[in-house]
Design a protein around this motif. Structure first.
Motif, short mmCIF file in Angstrom:
data_model
loop_
_atom_site.label_atom_id
_atom_site.label_comp_id
_atom_site.label_asym_id
_atom_site.label_seq_id
_atom_site.Cartn_x
_atom_site.Cartn_y
_atom_site.Cartn_z
N LEU A 87 -15.85 -19.20 -36.19
CA LEU A 87 -16.33 -20.49 -36.24
C LEU A 87 -17.51 -20.89 -35.45
O LEU A 87 -18.49 -21.41 -36.07
CB LEU A 87 -15.21 -21.49 -35.88
N LYS A 88 -17.47 -20.35 -34.23
CA LYS A 88 -18.69 -20.80 -33.23
C LYS A 88 -19.75 -19.88 -33.73
O LYS A 88 -20.95 -20.21 -33.78
CB LYS A 88 -18.22 -20.13 -32.07
N ALA A 89 -19.72 -18.53 -34.05
CA ALA A 89 -20.67 -17.52 -34.60
C ALA A 89 -21.22 -18.29 -35.89
O ALA A 89 -22.45 -18.35 -35.95
CB ALA A 89 -20.15 -16.18 -35.04
N ALA A 90 -20.54 -18.68 -36.89
CA ALA A 90 -20.80 -19.35 -38.08
C ALA A 90 -21.90 -20.64 -37.85
O ALA A 90 -22.91 -21.01 -38.52
CB ALA A 90 -19.87 -19.59 -39.02
N TYR A 91 -21.26 -21.56 -36.97
CA TYR A 91 -21.80 -22.75 -36.55
C TYR A 91 -23.29 -22.47 -36.10
O TYR A 91 -24.32 -23.22 -36.33
CB TYR A 91 -21.03 -23.46 -35.78
N GLU A 92 -23.37 -21.56 -34.98
CA GLU A 92 -24.58 -21.22 -34.34
C GLU A 92 -25.60 -20.68 -35.08
O GLU A 92 -26.80 -21.08 -35.17
CB GLU A 92 -24.16 -20.57 -33.28
N ALA A 93 -25.11 -19.95 -36.30
CA ALA A 93 -26.11 -19.05 -37.13
C ALA A 93 -26.63 -20.01 -38.25
O ALA A 93 -28.05 -19.99 -38.04
CB ALA A 93 -25.40 -18.16 -37.88
N CYS A 94 -26.11 -21.22 -38.65
CA CYS A 94 -26.76 -22.29 -39.35
C CYS A 94 -27.35 -23.15 -38.50
O CYS A 94 -28.37 -23.88 -38.67
CB CYS A 94 -25.61 -22.94 -40.05
N ASN A 99 -32.57 -24.01 -43.14
CA ASN A 99 -32.39 -23.54 -44.63
C ASN A 99 -30.80 -22.92 -44.89
O ASN A 99 -30.57 -23.08 -46.02
CB ASN A 99 -33.47 -22.13 -44.68
N LEU A 100 -29.88 -23.13 -43.94
CA LEU A 100 -28.64 -22.77 -44.31
C LEU A 100 -27.81 -23.84 -44.04
O LEU A 100 -27.75 -24.63 -43.15
CB LEU A 100 -28.21 -21.58 -43.31
N SER A 101 -26.70 -24.00 -44.88
CA SER A 101 -25.29 -24.96 -44.75
C SER A 101 -24.39 -24.09 -45.01
O SER A 101 -24.24 -23.33 -45.58
CB SER A 101 -25.69 -25.77 -45.93
N THR A 139 -19.36 -32.50 -37.14
CA THR A 139 -20.24 -33.69 -36.28
C THR A 139 -20.58 -32.79 -35.21
O THR A 139 -21.95 -33.06 -34.69
CB THR A 139 -19.46 -34.75 -35.67
N ASP A 140 -19.68 -31.89 -34.64
CA ASP A 140 -20.44 -30.70 -33.69
C ASP A 140 -19.43 -29.73 -33.64
O ASP A 140 -18.18 -29.63 -34.17
CB ASP A 140 -20.39 -31.84 -32.11
N LEU A 141 -19.87 -28.87 -32.55
CA LEU A 141 -19.02 -27.44 -32.31
C LEU A 141 -17.64 -27.86 -31.96
O LEU A 141 -16.61 -27.25 -32.54
CB LEU A 141 -19.80 -26.65 -31.51
N ILE A 156 -21.39 -19.55 -46.30
CA ILE A 156 -22.71 -20.06 -45.77
C ILE A 156 -23.87 -20.00 -47.03
O ILE A 156 -23.58 -19.18 -47.82
CB ILE A 156 -23.53 -19.17 -44.72
N ILE A 157 -24.45 -21.03 -47.23
CA ILE A 157 -25.18 -21.07 -48.78
C ILE A 157 -26.69 -21.44 -48.19
O ILE A 157 -27.08 -22.09 -47.25
CB ILE A 157 -24.76 -22.32 -49.40
N GLY A 158 -27.77 -20.47 -48.78
CA GLY A 158 -29.06 -20.65 -48.48
C GLY A 158 -29.78 -20.31 -49.87
O GLY A 158 -30.65 -19.56 -49.74
N ARG A 159 -29.57 -20.99 -50.86
CA ARG A 159 -30.03 -20.90 -52.12
C ARG A 159 -31.67 -20.78 -52.01
O ARG A 159 -32.33 -21.75 -51.46
CB ARG A 159 -29.94 -21.88 -53.13
N GLY A 160 -32.30 -19.86 -52.61
CA GLY A 160 -33.91 -19.70 -52.46
C GLY A 160 -34.30 -19.13 -51.21
O GLY A 160 -35.46 -19.36 -50.75
N HIS A 161 -33.44 -18.86 -50.24
CA HIS A 161 -33.87 -18.53 -48.65
C HIS A 161 -33.13 -17.06 -48.29
O HIS A 161 -32.44 -17.02 -47.80
CB HIS A 161 -33.48 -19.46 -47.74
N PRO A 162 -33.41 -15.96 -49.18
CA PRO A 162 -32.81 -14.75 -48.86
C PRO A 162 -33.03 -14.10 -47.65
O PRO A 162 -32.07 -13.52 -46.90
CB PRO A 162 -33.36 -13.64 -50.00
N GLU A 163 -34.22 -14.43 -46.94
CA GLU A 163 -34.34 -14.00 -45.60
C GLU A 163 -33.49 -14.59 -44.81
O GLU A 163 -33.00 -13.96 -43.79
CB GLU A 163 -35.88 -14.28 -45.35
N SER A 164 -33.64 -16.11 -44.80
CA SER A 164 -32.61 -16.53 -43.96
C SER A 164 -31.08 -16.04 -44.08
O SER A 164 -30.38 -15.88 -43.07
CB SER A 164 -32.59 -18.22 -44.31
N LEU A 165 -30.68 -15.95 -45.28
CA LEU A 165 -29.08 -15.37 -45.29
C LEU A 165 -29.13 -13.98 -44.84
O LEU A 165 -28.20 -13.70 -44.13
CB LEU A 165 -29.09 -15.20 -46.81
N ALA A 166 -29.99 -12.98 -45.03
CA ALA A 166 -30.10 -11.78 -44.50
C ALA A 166 -30.02 -11.75 -42.85
O ALA A 166 -29.24 -10.88 -42.37
CB ALA A 166 -31.27 -11.13 -45.06
#
Length: 279
Positions: A87-94, A99-101, A139-141, A156-166
């Protein structure tokens, strides 16, 4: 007839327009259920969204949800959780990329870091159609980590942002705190380490005493690749990704042309009677 297990993905496989089970598919499944066939939906969706689809058929349809992190065993429900590190890793990545949700799921609630257009959620398999679910912002981590004993999976969704997803995918892979998959080009699916649809299927096979030779699976996307190895009859839809077709033992017609129902009819040499047609 010997008992069989049948598992079908939802999007691009069992349904039309992300939500509609056709009359033919309903009839075929209901008929086979009377002949010792146990039918499961196997989906990346959260449990209550899978239930929206199963209810269109009947209450005997069972569910593997959250890419295998949740599955039904009779009246019991088996669950695995992402855990605090994931959860921490995913939250911090976004948090690092606007561009990522990220969306995190329990069986009945979706927690989101950013609101996104409904059509994006639809593409991600999170269509809210007559589903008994709730949506809450993260609201927060600290809030997210306090839900670690409830959250089974995420996306994690990033429609139209393949570089961000990668970049986010590589970051998460480097941390090695979860399993990763994808149900489409615009998302990363996050699953507890060592869990996928295949692990749930193997447990269900053991519970019922039904082996791979009497198991049929249907899929179309990357997150279906694992479960294709769990059945003698691994079936890709004609609209499936090329790598899914390559991994499957059979290819059936598209989801828009009742591919699941037609394969089952042929495999079980099923001729629907007038009574069954009226089901």
């Amino acid at each position: 007839m010997e008992p069989y297990l049948v598992f079908s993905d939802i999007n691009g496989t069992l349904v039309l327009d992300h939500q509609i089970v056709t009359p033919l598919t309903k009839r075929v499944i209901r008929t086979l259920q009377k002949r010792d066939v146990i039918f499961y939906i196997a989906t990346g969706r959260m449990y209550n969204l899978g239930r929206v689809i199963s209810r269109q058929i009947n209450d005997d349809v069972r569910i593997v949800a959250s890419n295998g992190a949740v599955f039904e065993n009779g009246h019991q429900m088996n669950k695995h959780y992402l855990g605090k590190k994931a959860l921490k890793a995913a939250y911090e990545a976004c948090l690092a990329d606007p561009n990522l949700s990220a969306h995190f799921f329990t069986t009945d609630t979706a927690y989101y870091t950013q609101e996104i257009p409904k059509f994006v959620a639809r593409d991600a398999g999170n269509l809210l159609l007559n589903a008994d679910i709730d949506n809450q912002p993260v609201t927060d981590l600290e809030m997210l980590l306090n839900l670690s004993d409830q959250i089974t999976n995420g996306i994690i969704i990033g429609r139209g942002h393949p570089e961000s997803l990668a970049a986010a995918k590589q970051r998460l892979m480097d941390q090695a705190v979860m399993s990763l998959s994808s149900s489409g080009p615009d998302n990363i699916e996050m699953i507890p380490t060592g869990i996928d649809k295949a692990t749930a299927i193997r447990q269900i096979q053991m519970i019922h005493g039904i082996d791979a030779d009497h198991t049929i699976v249907f899929g179309d996307g990357q997150n279906d690749l694992g479960m294709l190895q769990s059945a003698k009859y691994s079936v890709a839809m004609d609209n499936a990704l090329p790598e899914v077709k390559a991994a499957a033992n059979y290819v059936t017609e598209t989801n828009t042309n009742d591919g699941v129902a037609k394969f089952l009819q042929q495999h079980f040499e099923l001729a629907l009677s007038d009574t069954e047609v009226g089901l």
